[in-house]
Design an enzyme around this catalytic site. Structure first.
Site, short mmCIF file in Angstrom:
data_model
loop_
_atom_site.label_atom_id
_atom_site.label_comp_id
_atom_site.label_asym_id
_atom_site.label_seq_id
_atom_site.Cartn_x
_atom_site.Cartn_y
_atom_site.Cartn_z
N ASN A 13 44.51 28.29 95.06
CA ASN A 13 44.28 28.69 93.68
C ASN A 13 45.64 28.72 92.99
O ASN A 13 46.40 29.66 93.15
CB ASN A 13 43.58 30.06 93.62
N LYS A 15 46.21 29.06 89.91
CA LYS A 15 46.22 29.93 88.70
C LYS A 15 46.90 29.15 87.56
O LYS A 15 46.55 27.99 87.37
CB LYS A 15 46.87 31.27 89.04
N HIS A 99 36.62 35.50 89.37
CA HIS A 99 37.86 35.96 89.99
C HIS A 99 38.27 37.30 89.37
O HIS A 99 38.06 37.54 88.18
CB HIS A 99 38.96 34.92 89.78
N GLU A 101 41.01 38.29 88.31
CA GLU A 101 41.84 38.17 87.10
C GLU A 101 40.99 37.84 85.87
O GLU A 101 41.32 38.24 84.76
CB GLU A 101 42.95 37.12 87.33
N GLY A 177 48.03 39.06 95.26
CA GLY A 177 49.40 38.96 94.76
C GLY A 177 50.29 40.13 95.12
O GLY A 177 51.42 40.23 94.64
N SER A 217 46.81 37.74 99.40
CA SER A 217 48.06 37.75 100.17
C SER A 217 47.92 37.06 101.54
O SER A 217 48.51 37.51 102.53
CB SER A 217 48.59 39.18 100.33
P1 13P Z 1 47.57 35.58 96.45
O1 13P Z 1 47.34 34.70 97.66
O2 13P Z 1 48.79 35.22 95.67
O3 13P Z 1 47.47 37.03 96.82
O4 13P Z 1 46.33 35.29 95.44
C1 13P Z 1 45.05 35.38 95.94
C2 13P Z 1 44.09 34.88 94.93
O5 13P Z 1 43.93 35.44 93.88
C3 13P Z 1 43.33 33.65 95.26
O6 13P Z 1 42.26 33.46 94.39
#
Ligand code: 13P
Length: 260
Positions: A13, A15, A99, A101, A177, A217
């Protein structure tokens, strides 16, 4: 229940990371390694602006392209949104829905998640339904009724025959994250509850076949710990997937997990 009928899934992902000029060098490294990959589903979710380029470059390969969001209407006056119909027509395969976010920064609700899941299915996209919002508060101690409620809301009106096209992702908000991944045991507990919830809603055969991913993570160091859990069929990777080498290390880990 056996894992053997569920192909592992490794999804990057991005983002809104990576600049346009970074896309081709990334693919130059990743594509040769995964173009013919049959044992693992490998995908990249990217911002809409990059999807056409990614679809064009990965055409004829096994690397699947995902959108990070979709609107629920196929067409109409919805300025700034992306239509699921357009995503399907430009060759996008998967779409992430709900998601954390999206839920936390853009006010997505269980209701809009449900509309988007149905819109994806209606247009031939494969939805990856993200479960996280409510579950995060439990820090791994996830009560079954909470999972069931969020899952049932996301899948309201989705018939059992469509579940073969649905992937479910568990991403605890506190792990995204943060560098603080769930423990493999916590993630497995949540994945098993999700599978149990699918069974309650759709019966054992569908539950045995649905893929459930863990995200939050994930790194090349801990990836195998998640992939080896009985109910975890793949990983959704943010930061660690921004570097081709670590993304490929996770694909290799998933492939190795199929052999064990
Ligand atoms: P991280 O791997 O940076 O923690 O992000 C996870 C995520 O949101 C995948 O959709």
């Amino acid at each position: 229940m056996t894992k053997s009928n569920r192909k592992p899934f490794v999804l990057a992902n991005w983002k809104i990371n990576l600049d346009p000029e970074e896309i081709n060098p990334y693919l130059d490294q990743v594509l040769p390694a995964v173009a013919d990959e049959e044992a693992v589903t490998v995908g990249i979710a990217a911002q809409d602006l990059y999807l056409g380029q990614l679809v064009a470059r990965t055409k004829g390969s096994q690397l699947k392209i995902a959108a990070e969001n979709t609107h629920w209407m196929d067409r109409g006056a919805f300025t700034g949104e992306t239509s699921p119909r357009a995503l399907a027509k430009v060759g996008v395969t998967y779409v992430l829905i709900g998601h954390f976010e999206r839920r936390s920064f853009f006010n997505e609700t269980d209701e809009t998640v449900n509309l988007k899941v149905k819109a994806a299915l209606r247009n031939g996209l494969l939805p990856i339904v993200d479960l996280d919002e409510d579950l995060s508060a439990y820090h791994g101690q996830v009560p079954e009724d909470v999972v069931l409620k969020q899952l049932a809301a996301a899948l309201d009106g989705v018939v059992g025959t469509d579940l073969a096209r649905v992937t479910i992702a568990y991403e605890p908000t506190w792990a995204i994250g943060s560098g603080e991944a769930a423990s493999p045991e916590q993630a497995e507990e949540a994945a098993a509850l999700i599978r149990q919830s699918v069974q309650n809603l759709y019966g054992p055969d569908i539950a045995a076949n649905v893929r459930i991913l863990y995200g939050g993570s994930v790194t090349p160091e801990n990836g195998t710990d998640f992939l080896s859990q009985a109910d975890i069929d793949g990983i959704l990777v943010g930061k660690a997937a921004l570097t081709p080498a670590s993304f490929l290390a996770l694909v290799a880990a998933a492939k190795a997990a199929t052999a064990s």
